[in-house]
Write an enzyme that holds these catalytic residues in place. Structure first.
Site, PDB file in Angstrom:
ATOM      1  N   ASN A   9     -35.813 -38.625  -7.661  1.00 31.87           N
ATOM      2  CA  ASN A   9     -35.618 -37.177  -7.715  1.00 31.87           C
ATOM      3  C   ASN A   9     -34.568 -36.813  -6.671  1.00 31.87           C
ATOM      4  O   ASN A   9     -34.865 -36.757  -5.485  1.00 31.87           O
ATOM      5  CB  ASN A   9     -36.952 -36.475  -7.425  1.00 31.87           C
ATOM      6  CG  ASN A   9     -36.796 -34.963  -7.349  1.00 31.87           C
ATOM      7  OD1 ASN A   9     -35.762 -34.416  -7.711  1.00 31.87           O
ATOM      8  ND2 ASN A   9     -37.835 -34.291  -6.861  1.00 31.87           N
ATOM      9  N   TRP A  10     -33.361 -36.565  -7.141  1.00 34.65           N
ATOM     10  CA  TRP A  10     -32.259 -36.290  -6.199  1.00 34.65           C
ATOM     11  C   TRP A  10     -32.284 -34.862  -5.657  1.00 34.65           C
ATOM     12  O   TRP A  10     -31.491 -34.520  -4.797  1.00 34.65           O
ATOM     13  CB  TRP A  10     -30.918 -36.575  -6.876  1.00 34.65           C
ATOM     14  CG  TRP A  10     -30.585 -38.038  -6.964  1.00 34.65           C
ATOM     15  CD1 TRP A  10     -31.297 -39.071  -6.412  1.00 34.65           C
ATOM     16  CD2 TRP A  10     -29.462 -38.633  -7.633  1.00 34.65           C
ATOM     17  NE1 TRP A  10     -30.678 -40.259  -6.702  1.00 34.65           N
ATOM     18  CE2 TRP A  10     -29.543 -40.027  -7.449  1.00 34.65           C
ATOM     19  CE3 TRP A  10     -28.399 -38.117  -8.369  1.00 34.65           C
ATOM     20  CZ2 TRP A  10     -28.606 -40.918  -7.970  1.00 34.65           C
ATOM     21  CZ3 TRP A  10     -27.460 -38.992  -8.896  1.00 34.65           C
ATOM     22  CH2 TRP A  10     -27.565 -40.384  -8.696  1.00 34.65           C
ATOM     23  N   LYS A  11     -33.122 -34.012  -6.213  1.00 37.31           N
ATOM     24  CA  LYS A  11     -33.188 -32.607  -5.774  1.00 37.31           C
ATOM     25  C   LYS A  11     -31.784 -32.011  -5.795  1.00 37.31           C
ATOM     26  O   LYS A  11     -31.019 -32.298  -6.713  1.00 37.31           O
ATOM     27  CB  LYS A  11     -33.877 -32.521  -4.406  1.00 37.31           C
ATOM     28  CG  LYS A  11     -35.223 -33.254  -4.416  1.00 37.31           C
ATOM     29  CD  LYS A  11     -36.065 -33.009  -3.200  1.00 37.31           C
ATOM     30  CE  LYS A  11     -37.355 -33.826  -3.324  1.00 37.31           C
ATOM     31  NZ  LYS A  11     -38.292 -33.563  -2.249  1.00 37.31           N
ATOM     32  N   HIS A  96     -42.887 -29.351 -10.006  1.00 43.61           N
ATOM     33  CA  HIS A  96     -42.691 -29.953  -8.687  1.00 43.61           C
ATOM     34  C   HIS A  96     -43.107 -28.941  -7.628  1.00 43.61           C
ATOM     35  O   HIS A  96     -42.904 -27.734  -7.790  1.00 43.61           O
ATOM     36  CB  HIS A  96     -41.220 -30.360  -8.505  1.00 43.61           C
ATOM     37  CG  HIS A  96     -40.992 -31.148  -7.259  1.00 43.61           C
ATOM     38  ND1 HIS A  96     -40.900 -30.546  -6.018  1.00 43.61           N
ATOM     39  CD2 HIS A  96     -40.888 -32.478  -7.046  1.00 43.61           C
ATOM     40  CE1 HIS A  96     -40.738 -31.497  -5.102  1.00 43.61           C
ATOM     41  NE2 HIS A  96     -40.721 -32.671  -5.701  1.00 43.61           N
ATOM     42  N   GLU A  98     -41.858 -28.013  -4.959  1.00 40.49           N
ATOM     43  CA  GLU A  98     -40.797 -27.102  -4.482  1.00 40.49           C
ATOM     44  C   GLU A  98     -40.588 -25.963  -5.473  1.00 40.49           C
ATOM     45  O   GLU A  98     -40.282 -24.834  -5.083  1.00 40.49           O
ATOM     46  CB  GLU A  98     -39.512 -27.897  -4.219  1.00 40.49           C
ATOM     47  CG  GLU A  98     -39.654 -28.715  -2.942  1.00 40.49           C
ATOM     48  CD  GLU A  98     -38.835 -29.999  -2.908  1.00 40.49           C
ATOM     49  OE1 GLU A  98     -37.885 -30.143  -3.682  1.00 40.49           O
ATOM     50  OE2 GLU A  98     -39.176 -30.870  -2.077  1.00 40.49           O
ATOM     51  N   GLU A 168     -48.265 -35.767  -6.114  1.00 39.71           N
ATOM     52  CA  GLU A 168     -47.408 -35.609  -4.939  1.00 39.71           C
ATOM     53  C   GLU A 168     -48.067 -34.639  -3.958  1.00 39.71           C
ATOM     54  O   GLU A 168     -47.884 -33.418  -4.076  1.00 39.71           O
ATOM     55  CB  GLU A 168     -46.039 -35.064  -5.348  1.00 39.71           C
ATOM     56  CG  GLU A 168     -45.253 -35.975  -6.259  1.00 39.71           C
ATOM     57  CD  GLU A 168     -43.756 -35.705  -6.146  1.00 39.71           C
ATOM     58  OE1 GLU A 168     -43.017 -36.649  -5.833  1.00 39.71           O
ATOM     59  OE2 GLU A 168     -43.338 -34.555  -6.333  1.00 39.71           O
ATOM     60  N   GLY A 174     -41.297 -35.309   1.938  1.00 37.67           N
ATOM     61  CA  GLY A 174     -40.222 -35.144   2.908  1.00 37.67           C
ATOM     62  C   GLY A 174     -40.683 -35.079   4.353  1.00 37.67           C
ATOM     63  O   GLY A 174     -39.940 -34.631   5.223  1.00 37.67           O
ATOM     64  N   SER A 213     -42.858 -39.180   0.585  1.00 34.89           N
ATOM     65  CA  SER A 213     -42.475 -40.071   1.699  1.00 34.89           C
ATOM     66  C   SER A 213     -42.612 -41.559   1.352  1.00 34.89           C
ATOM     67  O   SER A 213     -43.026 -42.363   2.183  1.00 34.89           O
ATOM     68  CB  SER A 213     -43.254 -39.717   2.968  1.00 34.89           C
ATOM     69  OG  SER A 213     -42.864 -38.426   3.428  1.00 34.89           O
ATOM     70  N   GLY A 234     -37.888 -38.969  -3.459  1.00 31.32           N
ATOM     71  CA  GLY A 234     -36.797 -38.076  -3.104  1.00 31.32           C
ATOM     72  C   GLY A 234     -35.859 -38.736  -2.112  1.00 31.32           C
ATOM     73  O   GLY A 234     -34.941 -39.477  -2.475  1.00 31.32           O
ATOM     74  N   GLY A 235     -36.106 -38.503  -0.827  1.00 32.85           N
ATOM     75  CA  GLY A 235     -35.201 -38.946   0.239  1.00 32.85           C
ATOM     76  C   GLY A 235     -34.752 -40.398   0.130  1.00 32.85           C
ATOM     77  O   GLY A 235     -33.554 -40.702   0.248  1.00 32.85           O
TER      78      GLY A 235
HETATM   79  P1  PGA Z   1     -39.744 -37.502  -0.757  1.00 33.60           P
HETATM   80  O1  PGA Z   1     -39.813 -36.477  -2.009  1.00 33.60           O
HETATM   81  O2  PGA Z   1     -39.721 -38.883  -1.333  1.00 33.60           O
HETATM   82  O3  PGA Z   1     -38.459 -37.145  -0.058  1.00 33.60           O
HETATM   83  O4  PGA Z   1     -40.945 -37.249   0.074  1.00 33.60           O
HETATM   84  C1  PGA Z   1     -40.582 -36.792  -3.140  1.00 33.60           C
HETATM   85  C2  PGA Z   1     -40.474 -35.673  -4.150  1.00 33.60           C
HETATM   86  O5  PGA Z   1     -40.349 -34.508  -3.758  1.00 33.60           O
HETATM   87  O6  PGA Z   1     -40.504 -35.936  -5.369  1.00 33.60           O
END
Ligand code: PGA
Length: 249
Positions: A9-11, A96, A98, A168, A174, A213, A234-235
């Protein structure tokens, strides 16, 4: 047999030109393999470039990070399920945290999005997870159960069987603080039970991803945990060599 899914997930990161450099490095380090699935969720404006970059690699799936509850019309700035499908997406993230937290997405909207996605042959990955406050109040199972039940609530049994779920925990996204494999496994088991209660034995085939994470250090132990069928990252997916290393776990 569920095969592990590695989803990036590149956001709001990585435009078309950076994607070109990224994919050159990533694809060289990550050969096609029948025992796993790979998927990328770039920003919508990077999707077309990704589709071209991935044309020699049909094993790598593409998705969008969100769709509108509307199919078409006067909704400036939105992306729809049919357009995402036409642009090369096969998957969509729904709900998600966010989107829920920053954009006020409700459980009912996730239900509408899952339904409209499947109607247009996009596979939804329904994201669920509790906040730290909810966790500390001992409400994890209640919150995750509600998000899941409402999220798939408009789907027929055959449609529920097509969905993927991502657990999640919001406090893990994050933050550098992941759920332990045992905790993730427990909640994944609860999610699977909810799904099998609803659709019977086919619930055992549904892929349940963990996200929050994930790093190259914890990816192996998390994936080894019972009922953890893949990772939504993500990260740690933003750098091609590190992400390839996780996908090669
Ligand atoms: P993260 O994000 O790996 O940076 O914690 C995961 C996500 O939001 O899907």
């Amino acid at each position: 047999m569920r095969r592990p899914v590695f989803a990036a997930n590149w956001k709001l990161n990585i435009g078309p030109s950076v994607a070109r450099e990224y994919m050159a490095a990533f694809l060289a380090a990550c050969e096609p393999r029948p025992d796993r699935s790979l998927a990328f969720f770039p920003p919508a404006l990077t999707l077309a470039a990704m589709r071209d970059l991935l044309s020699p690699r049909p094993d790598v799936l593409l998705g969008v990070q969100n769709i509108s509850v509307e199919e078409k019309g006067a909704f400036t700035g939105e992306n729809s399920a049919p357009i995402a499908r036409d642009a090369g997406a096969g998957l969509v993230l729904v709900g998600h945290s966010e989107r829920r937290r920053l954009f006020g997405e409700t459980d009912e909207e996730t239900a509408a999005k899952c339904a409209i996605a499947l109607h247009h042959r996009l596979i939804p990955i329904l994201c669920v997870g509790e906040t730290l406050h909810e966790r500390e109040a001992g409400r994890t199972e209640e919150v995750v159960g509600r998000q899941l039940s409402v999220g798939v609530g408009r789907l027929g049994l055959d449609e529920v069987a097509c969905v993927l779920v991502a657990y999640e925990p919001v406090w893990a996204i994050g933050t550098g603080r992941n759920a332990t494999p045992a905790d993730a496994s427990h909640i994944h088991g609860v999610i699977r039970q909810t799904l099998t209660d609803r659709i019977g034995a086919r619930g055992r085939e549904i892929t349940i991803l963990y996200g929050g994470s994930v790093t190259r250090h914890n990816a192996g132990p998390l994936l080894a945990a019972r009922d953890v069928d893949g990772l939504l990252v993500g990260g740690a997916s933003l750098e091609p060599d590190g992400w390839a290393e996780i996908c090669n776990t």
